[in-house]
Enzyme design. Structure first.
Site, PDB file in Angstrom:
ATOM      1  N   SER A   1      37.466  41.059  36.641  1.00 53.25           N
ATOM      2  CA  SER A   1      36.765  39.950  36.212  1.00 53.25           C
ATOM      3  C   SER A   1      36.380  38.899  37.144  1.00 53.25           C
ATOM      4  O   SER A   1      35.463  39.360  37.878  1.00 53.25           O
ATOM      5  CB  SER A   1      37.706  39.203  35.059  1.00 53.25           C
TER       6      SER A   1
ATOM      7  N   MET B   1      40.593  36.337  35.939  1.00 55.92           N
ATOM      8  CA  MET B   1      41.368  35.167  35.098  1.00 55.92           C
ATOM      9  C   MET B   1      42.043  36.154  33.931  1.00 55.92           C
ATOM     10  O   MET B   1      41.601  36.997  33.425  1.00 55.92           O
ATOM     11  CB  MET B   1      40.261  34.257  34.645  1.00 55.92           C
TER      12      MET B   1
END
Length: 357
Positions: free
Chosen positions: A176, A295
């Site tokens: 991510s 995250m």
């Protein structure tokens, strides 16, 4: 608690008004100003000192990418790109992530419909703010460290692993925030003849095809955006198509990719957990699964399930992760067989491909 101060930079008055109105509805956010071009934005940044900026790519007098490059050099701060995939430079948003943007949001076709993605924008603003004190510093240190390393250059002579032609083995990678940098490094340092590599990078619809094209330019492997129903083959990297979960389906000796339109998982579509959990059923112990910077917790439970199925699992270490969220969640669950720095991951992929997973 102090509100997150946001500056909106967009040449469309409608977009500025809609974003201002909708963001102001969030109790955690204060829109401290708007700007119609980078020159106005520059002055407002100095005067208003925002915590996070939303930035369009196509604007008058100076494009958003040029402005972002200057901003990251002289006044770095978290920036969320809110732009259409139909910009003049089709890879501008991907370049923005390379330059230092925290994340991207696909602006819908009509200006007024930007309200359709407001929840995503709010979520990413909050995520950017939560790591703003460490994100840019860690990103700069890690990126410089990678550039100082030995990166194999693109060659017209394909490097191969002799005799490794089975499709029984699969490499699966989830990432991510910060993942674009990590994936570029990994794929630059891999030879052409490897097992299929399936990648879920959190990215909105439209941008995943651009990202796949960018990676294909850098890698000796063939890199493409995933297609529903296609067969998985050696020497190919599949980037999960934005807006769909990428899962696998076994038919005899062949593995196929399927796109699922089910609900978001961990607020993501595509989600890493969806890919990893599908591989538990279709590949089992024959997977090498790697969870990179990002995250949240997406991929942690899927990685644990693959480990329990006998797969070799790797979590990126803290020192080389721009955001140590997803890998940490996996490590806390005991999902990682090993913890590895980013520079060591290409070698681990090659080694495990040679000896079998």
């Amino acid at each position: 608690m102090a509100k997150i101060k946001v500056l909106i930079v967009d040449d469309s008055a409608i977009v500025r008004n809609v974003l201002s109105e909708k963001l102001a509805e969030s109790p955690d956010i204060e829109v401290v100003g708007v700007a119609s071009d980078p020159f106005i934005a520059r002055n407002k940044i100095i005067d208003l000192k925002p915590d996070v900026i939303t930035l369009d790519i196509e604007m008058p007098r100076m494009d958003g990418l040029t402005f972002l490059t200057k901003l990251m050099s002289y006044y770095p701060m978290p920036v969320i790109i809110v732009s259409s995939v139909t910009t003049h430079d089709s890879t501008a948003a991907i370049k923005a992530l390379e330059v230092g943007a925290f994340d991207v949001v696909n602006k819908p076709g009509s200006s007024i419909s930007v309200k359709d993605v407001i929840d995503e924008i709010i979520y990413k603003i909050k995520m950017a703010y939560s790591v703003k004190d460490t994100y840019l510093t860690r990103r700069e240190i890690i990126q410089k460290g990678l550039l100082s390393g030995v990166i194999k250059k693109q060659s017209t002579d394909k490097v191969t692993l002799g005799g490794f032609v089975t499709t029984d083995k699969i490499v699966a990678i989830g990432s991510s925030t910060g993942g674009t940098i990590a994936l570029e490094y990994i794929l630059q340092n891999l030879p052409a003849n490897l097992p299929p590599i399936l990648i879920v990078q959190h990215m909105p619809p439209g941008f995943t095809s651009q990202f796949a094209g960018r990676l294909c330019e850098l890698s000796q492997l063939r890199v493409k955006e995933s297609e529903d129903g296609e067969i998985v083959t050696n020497g190919t990297v599949y980037i999960a198509k934005g807006g769909f979960h990428m899962v696998t389906e076994r038919r005899g000796n062949n593995l196929f990719i399927r796109h699922a339109s089910t609900e978001r998982v961990h607020l993501q579509k595509p989600a890493v957990d969806e890919l990893f959990n599908s591989l538990v059923k279709t590949v089992g112990q024959n997977a090498l699964a790697i969870l990179l910077t990002g995250m949240g917790r997406d991929g942690a439970e899927g990685l644990l399930n693959l480990k329990r199925a006998g797969s070799h699992t790797i979590a990126q270490d803290e020192s080389s992760s721009i955001v140590w969220g997803m890998p940490k969640a996996a490590i806390d669950l005991g999902a990682a067989v090993e913890i590895c720095g980013l520079k060591g991951i290409p070698e681990r992929i090659i080694t495990l491909a040679k000896v079998g997973l």
